[in-house]
Design a protein around this motif. Sequence first.
Motif, PDB file in Angstrom:
ATOM      1  N   VAL A  45       4.763  11.009   0.859  1.00 49.53           N
ATOM      2  CA  VAL A  45       4.259   9.799   1.516  1.00 49.53           C
ATOM      3  C   VAL A  45       5.055   9.496   2.774  1.00 49.53           C
ATOM      4  O   VAL A  45       4.490   9.252   3.851  1.00 49.53           O
ATOM      5  N   VAL A  46       6.375   9.534   2.672  1.00 49.91           N
ATOM      6  CA  VAL A  46       7.215   9.266   3.840  1.00 49.91           C
ATOM      7  C   VAL A  46       6.984  10.333   4.909  1.00 49.91           C
ATOM      8  O   VAL A  46       6.917  10.032   6.107  1.00 49.91           O
ATOM      9  N   VAL A  65      12.218   5.748  -1.446  1.00 46.23           N
ATOM     10  CA  VAL A  65      11.720   5.571  -0.078  1.00 46.23           C
ATOM     11  C   VAL A  65      12.891   5.451   0.898  1.00 46.23           C
ATOM     12  O   VAL A  65      12.897   6.060   1.977  1.00 46.23           O
ATOM     13  N   ARG A 106       3.730   6.764  12.301  1.00 43.92           N
ATOM     14  CA  ARG A 106       3.617   5.369  11.856  1.00 43.92           C
ATOM     15  C   ARG A 106       4.964   4.874  11.351  1.00 43.92           C
ATOM     16  O   ARG A 106       5.678   5.610  10.662  1.00 43.92           O
ATOM     17  N   ARG A 128       0.832  -1.204   0.000  1.00 44.50           N
ATOM     18  CA  ARG A 128       0.000   0.000   0.000  1.00 44.50           C
ATOM     19  C   ARG A 128       0.864   1.251   0.000  1.00 44.50           C
ATOM     20  O   ARG A 128       0.603   2.205  -0.739  1.00 44.50           O
ATOM     21  N   MET A 129       1.904   1.253   0.831  1.00 39.82           N
ATOM     22  CA  MET A 129       2.786   2.409   0.900  1.00 39.82           C
ATOM     23  C   MET A 129       3.502   2.650  -0.416  1.00 39.82           C
ATOM     24  O   MET A 129       3.579   3.786  -0.914  1.00 39.82           O
ATOM     25  N   ILE A 189       7.501   3.179   8.889  1.00 41.02           N
ATOM     26  CA  ILE A 189       7.496   3.010   7.436  1.00 41.02           C
ATOM     27  C   ILE A 189       7.682   1.528   7.138  1.00 41.02           C
ATOM     28  O   ILE A 189       8.719   0.955   7.458  1.00 41.02           O
ATOM     29  N   GLU A 208       1.326   4.176  -3.059  1.00 41.32           N
ATOM     30  CA  GLU A 208       1.173   5.617  -2.833  1.00 41.32           C
ATOM     31  C   GLU A 208       2.401   6.376  -3.325  1.00 41.32           C
ATOM     32  O   GLU A 208       2.283   7.466  -3.896  1.00 41.32           O
ATOM     33  N   TYR A 266       3.936   9.514   6.877  1.00 46.79           N
ATOM     34  CA  TYR A 266       4.187   8.444   7.853  1.00 46.79           C
ATOM     35  C   TYR A 266       4.908   9.005   9.077  1.00 46.79           C
ATOM     36  O   TYR A 266       4.553   8.696  10.224  1.00 46.79           O
TER      37      TYR A 266
END
Length: 424
Positions: A300-301, A349, A309, A287-288, A311, A291, A304
């Motif tokens: 996105v990061v 990421v 949350r 899911r990540m 990663i 995105e 998180y």
Amino acid sequence: MTERLTTQQVAEQLGVKVETVYAYASRGQLSSERAPGGRGSTFDAREVAELAARGRRAPVRPAGEASVGDASAVERSGAGAWPGGPVTVRSGLTLIEDGRLYYRGQDAVRLAAEHGFEAAVAWLWGLGTDAPVSLRVPPATAEALTRAAAALPEGIRLPDRLRISATVAAALDPLRFDLREQTVLAAGSALIAAMVEALPRTAPDPGPDATLAARLWSRLATTAPTPEALACLDRALVLLIDHELAVSTVAARVAASARAHPYAVVSAGLGATDGPLHGAASPLAHRMLAEVLADGAVPVVSDYLRTGRPIPGLGHRLYPDGDPRAVALLEAVARLDGGAAVVAAVAEVEAAAGPAGRPALRANIDLALAAMALTAGLPPEAGEVVFAVARTPGWLAHAVEEYREEPLRMRTRGLYSGPRPQQG
């Protein structure tokens, strides 16, 4: 050959009770083997002599000060045969050393590059790679799995179907309580295939002689695979076949310690994979990563990090310099159509999540599985399914080892922290 001593002989030589001998074995101070005929254990006479020479009796403590793991204190208190200490698990299956992973001395990355899943299973089971294990479902089991699948409501998750398949296969095997190695591995071969058979087919049938990777692909994808895609899935299966004493493997060995049959051992391992920190971590990474491909890594990061949350799919405590399984699988993903863009997103990421001035966290196998699933158009839970199917022969190999040990040795003792009993 080294002289072997019975449990009673060891107890007499060390001047302890038989229960204390088992305590020494559970803590790794003595190594045991099942005696011929399966009754009792035998011990290496040299190890016993060395232990006697070191005087490894636990120190005497005042009454009421017995610690967890103090077998002699338990013996003196009359608490029974449970040693209660930490159990040392001796295993000849998997080694993690200097950032590398080895199966029976063979580099796992190299094994995955040179052999398919069936040959890797044979290697882990001590059979070599020249005669790959046949992973086929008995006709009666296949028919029962089809009936069971038809009775399930819509929307059942694929990992839940794997758990159901283990229960169905167990119910149909009258020899499931036969714990001899040959019988266990034969049952395991059929169970691995049954787990795949239990999944609904979504792509063309690859045929009865297809590899397990090809059959699994037909349950996860909607189109026939390219040779590169099938090789990538096969590589993932080999890379995940075992990982020393991961939490699911510990659960499997605990079940085997109680002499649970191999289907129950696999069910125990499957139960442990249902948490988001182990086998079920890949769907979160999927899911990540989706995105990231849509919106970019930085936002996105950042989201998180802002919400506190973790990663998903980054870092591994056993591989501070990077998970070699992830590196090998991402190399295969990069060779697929569209794979280069997905692997580039993984690198973004890693870079975005790295603390300033410190080395970036590296992708682990969960993120690599997510990258494979996204590239190949597989569903988000594909990584979880691949993990469970791949790890099953590893759980069975650990079960075979545990069946050779003293039963119930995984039974430990707790330190009670609740209220004391009322007096009078």
